[in-house]
Design an enzyme around this catalytic site. Sequence first.
Site, PDB file in Angstrom:
ATOM      1  N   SER A  64      20.073  44.437  35.873  1.00  0.00           N
ATOM      2  CA  SER A  64      18.907  44.857  36.678  1.00  0.00           C
ATOM      3  C   SER A  64      17.949  43.732  37.027  1.00  0.00           C
ATOM      4  CB  SER A  64      18.124  45.934  35.939  1.00  0.00           C
ATOM      5  OG  SER A  64      18.760  47.160  36.112  1.00  0.00           O
ATOM      6  N   LYS A  67      17.545  43.034  40.555  1.00  0.00           N
ATOM      7  CA  LYS A  67      16.845  43.944  41.492  1.00  0.00           C
ATOM      8  C   LYS A  67      15.657  43.309  42.227  1.00  0.00           C
ATOM      9  CE  LYS A  67      18.315  48.134  39.006  1.00  0.00           C
ATOM     10  NZ  LYS A  67      17.894  49.160  38.013  1.00  0.00           N
ATOM     11  N   TYR A 191      26.654  46.860  44.861  1.00  0.00           N
ATOM     12  CA  TYR A 191      25.533  46.812  43.906  1.00  0.00           C
ATOM     13  C   TYR A 191      26.040  46.391  42.521  1.00  0.00           C
ATOM     14  CZ  TYR A 191      22.427  48.775  40.368  1.00  0.00           C
ATOM     15  OH  TYR A 191      21.649  48.938  39.258  1.00  0.00           O
ATOM     16  N   TYR A 243      10.595  49.929  33.709  1.00  0.00           N
ATOM     17  CA  TYR A 243      10.991  51.341  33.650  1.00  0.00           C
ATOM     18  C   TYR A 243       9.877  52.213  33.106  1.00  0.00           C
ATOM     19  CZ  TYR A 243      15.492  49.076  34.139  1.00  0.00           C
ATOM     20  OH  TYR A 243      16.512  48.299  34.568  1.00  0.00           O
ATOM     21  N   VAL A 261      20.168  45.356  31.343  1.00  0.00           N
ATOM     22  CA  VAL A 261      20.835  45.955  30.180  1.00  0.00           C
ATOM     23  C   VAL A 261      21.755  45.004  29.426  1.00  0.00           C
ATOM     24  CG1 VAL A 261      20.699  48.407  30.743  1.00  0.00           C
ATOM     25  CG2 VAL A 261      22.584  47.044  31.653  1.00  0.00           C
TER      26      VAL A 261
HETATM   27  N1  GLU Z   1      24.266  47.712  36.369  1.00  0.00           N
HETATM   28  C1  GLU Z   1      23.362  48.509  35.601  1.00  0.00           C
HETATM   29  C2  GLU Z   1      23.288  49.909  36.150  1.00  0.00           C
HETATM   30  O1  GLU Z   1      23.170  50.064  37.319  1.00  0.00           O
HETATM   31  C3  GLU Z   1      22.017  47.869  35.585  1.00  0.00           C
HETATM   32  C4  GLU Z   1      20.999  48.615  34.769  1.00  0.00           C
HETATM   33  C5  GLU Z   1      19.986  47.720  34.069  1.00  0.00           C
HETATM   34  O2  GLU Z   1      20.221  46.534  33.865  1.00  0.00           O
HETATM   35  O3  GLU Z   1      18.946  48.236  33.666  1.00  0.00           O
HETATM   36  O4  GLU Z   1      23.394  50.866  35.441  1.00  0.00           O
END
Ligand code: GLU
Length: 427
Positions: A64, A67, A191, A243, A261
């Site tokens: 993430s 992002k 993605y 989050y 994550v």
């Molecule tokens: N590739 C992970 C997902 O989309 C990223 C989530 C994250 O790093 O928080 O679930």
Amino acid sequence: MRPIIPDYLAEALGDVEPDASGEPAAYIPELAAADPERLAAAFATVDGRVYGAGDVDVPFTIQSISKPFVYALALADRGFDPVLARVGVEPSGEAFNEISLESGSGRPLNPMINAGAITVHSLVGPERCAPADRVERVIRGLSAFAGRQLTVDRQVYASEMATAHRNLAIAHMLRSHDMLTEDARTVVEGYTEQCSVLVTTRDLALMAATLANRGVNPLSGETVVSETVVRQVLSVMFSCGMYDAAGDWATQVGIPAKSGVAGGLIGTLPGRIGIATFSPRLDRHGNSVRGVSLFERFSSDMGLHVMDVPSAGQAVVRSNHVLGSGTDALRVLELQGGIDFAGAERVVRAALETAPPEARVAVDLTRVHAIDDVARRMVLEVARRLTLDGQEVYLVDPETMLPDPDPGEGGRVTVVRTVEEAAPTPS
Ligand code: GLU
């Protein structure tokens, strides 16, 4: 002399190391297999110096943390309006993979939750961009932020795609609301490749430093995105980056940040430094346990909370004194440091509200190292109003902090290199 900052970082790592709470992400099988003991921290300055301790060169997937950077690329490629029409900027207060969209419009609430990030991925590159070209643009863009060529971890990619049921469900919902206009599965594949890009803690610190440095990579000097884009990205990171822990984070740590994550965590101090940590065990919000502790410590040890009140502004007017006497007397306003709106307000007050009676006024910029646009306009307006009041205005500006000073209608300034050039000659 032993290096101070790496020693500090090593000590901080030593303090958090015993904390073995949390678990590596389990929903992506390949991540569950990661070595949970890995631990690293790095700082990158806006002039490209990187300090690190621990496993700073061990690669892991960005997840993430991609992002905010891909949001920056979409804003740069498509402009603000088309992106804002599809993805909002409101904190959701929900988990990263919540299947939630704004009621009515079906618009994802922000680019940091998966629904927003999947939509943002589809907005990179020109309209009707082929999916493979888009992934290529994403990898190139992330590489430009890092200042080196990055690659995709195919195993993590395959592992996540094999279990991507939730992201596929989110994408299909987005498709049904026309927030996605392409094949849902293809967008999730793109993605997921974006999330599977391999980075090191050092790379992440430099990527964060590129945001801190107004979009210019401190090592390569490349302008990756504009300042306006950076401001948007950092604002969204600040309100939505952590989050459902975003409020706790904003108050306790106070650094625009993003977690992933795989255990990475970045923070950006605008104009100052980029910070990155890596430790795979996650808390219940999906944020790295030891990473969060490290950031809490960095923020309090070094006064990095962005809401901490800077001490500099008050001291912009270093002195306000008079040289000579009688009709020749010269009022000198000696300024110092970096001048922004708040600093310039002090200058306005010193120059206008106290209405210096002397017929000649010098604004001395010798000790000023930076002056932003609003402060420049305010200082020139001070000069204009003093002229209109019949005073003669000098700008002592040996380093040309104010090039071509034009105080506007009715104003006049004489630029000199030293106060002595304007000062009355002692009789
Ligand atoms: N590739 C992970 C997902 O989309 C990223 C989530 C994250 O790093 O928080 O679930």
